[in-house]
Design an enzyme around this catalytic site. Structure first.
Site, mmCIF file in Angstrom:
data_model
loop_
_atom_site.group_PDB
_atom_site.id
_atom_site.type_symbol
_atom_site.label_atom_id
_atom_site.label_comp_id
_atom_site.label_asym_id
_atom_site.label_seq_id
_atom_site.Cartn_x
_atom_site.Cartn_y
_atom_site.Cartn_z
ATOM 1 N N ASN A 34 0.828 -1.201 0.000
ATOM 2 C CA ASN A 34 0.000 0.000 0.000
ATOM 3 C C ASN A 34 0.870 1.261 0.000
ATOM 4 O O ASN A 34 0.614 2.198 0.733
ATOM 5 C CB ASN A 34 -0.921 -0.020 1.228
ATOM 6 N N CYS A 35 1.887 1.256 -0.830
ATOM 7 C CA CYS A 35 2.887 2.321 -0.870
ATOM 8 C C CYS A 35 2.893 2.940 -2.262
ATOM 9 O O CYS A 35 2.562 2.271 -3.246
ATOM 10 C CB CYS A 35 4.267 1.711 -0.548
ATOM 11 N N GLY A 36 3.294 4.183 -2.353
ATOM 12 C CA GLY A 36 3.411 4.828 -3.656
ATOM 13 C C GLY A 36 4.427 4.150 -4.561
ATOM 14 O O GLY A 36 4.368 4.287 -5.782
ATOM 15 N N THR A 38 4.796 0.804 -4.632
ATOM 16 C CA THR A 38 4.348 -0.577 -4.860
ATOM 17 C C THR A 38 4.360 -0.982 -6.336
ATOM 18 O O THR A 38 4.703 -2.126 -6.647
ATOM 19 C CB THR A 38 2.965 -0.809 -4.232
#
Length: 181
Positions: A34-36, A38
């Site tokens: 859930n990371c930019g 990803t």
């Protein structure tokens, strides 16, 4: 101690030795779903597929230490990465990669290759720096992992030869990987 002396746990909880990757070029990455950053999983998979037969092994270690960006459980992480990004390289048990509870493997990796800064040309670099400066300024101290998708390149002899931060895209590392193969 060498990288081959460390033990790691699979997402199902089995203990494995890093020595199973002896003789391979490894790209070791701490990940989050859930990371930019990803979407880097897609290019990590491309690199794995492109160079697997020549001896490359990408290894992913999920961590929830950075702004709670890994909310999934171990089996869910593997399923999510496979369904959304086609990932078929090993994704290990969720671990801490920095601070006092950091897995010994990531302590070792951070000791072997220093933090040399972020690629400030990356489109997300300014946002990442703002988050770190505002919420987590202590993350910038020392050589520990700064954020998700820090990547360590290890040669066939088990030597950590390069460290790439979150702001380095996987395909930008391709020439460095090919040089070790």
């Amino acid at each position: 101690m060498t990288i081959y002396d460390y033990k790691i746990k699979t997402s199902s909880g089995l203990t494995r030795g890093m020595n199973r990757y002896k003789g391979k070029v490894m790209l070791i990455v701490n990940t989050a779903t859930n990371c930019g950053f990803t979407p880097q999983l897609e290019d990590l998979q491309k690199i794995q597929a492109r160079y697997e037969e020549q001896g490359l092994q990408v290894l992913a270690f999920p961590s929830n230490q950075f702004d709670d960006q890994e909310p999934l459980k171990d089996g869910e992480i593997t399923e999510y990465c496979a369904l959304n990004f086609g990932v078929n390289f090993p994704i290990f048990k969720k671990i801490d990669v920095r601070d006092k509870d950091a897995h010994p493997l990531f302590q070792y990796l951070s000791e072997q290759k220093s933090f040399e800064g972020f690629n400030t040309e990356h489109p997300t670099a300014k946002l990442l720096m703002a988050i770190l400066n505002e919420k987590y300024p202590h993350y910038m101290e020392g050589n520990s992992i700064k954020w998700n998708f820090t990547k360590f390149l290890v040669n066939r002899d088990g030597e950590v030869v390069q460290r790439f931060e979150s702001t380095t895209e996987p395909l930008e590392m391709e020439e460095d990987i090919k040089a070790l193969l």
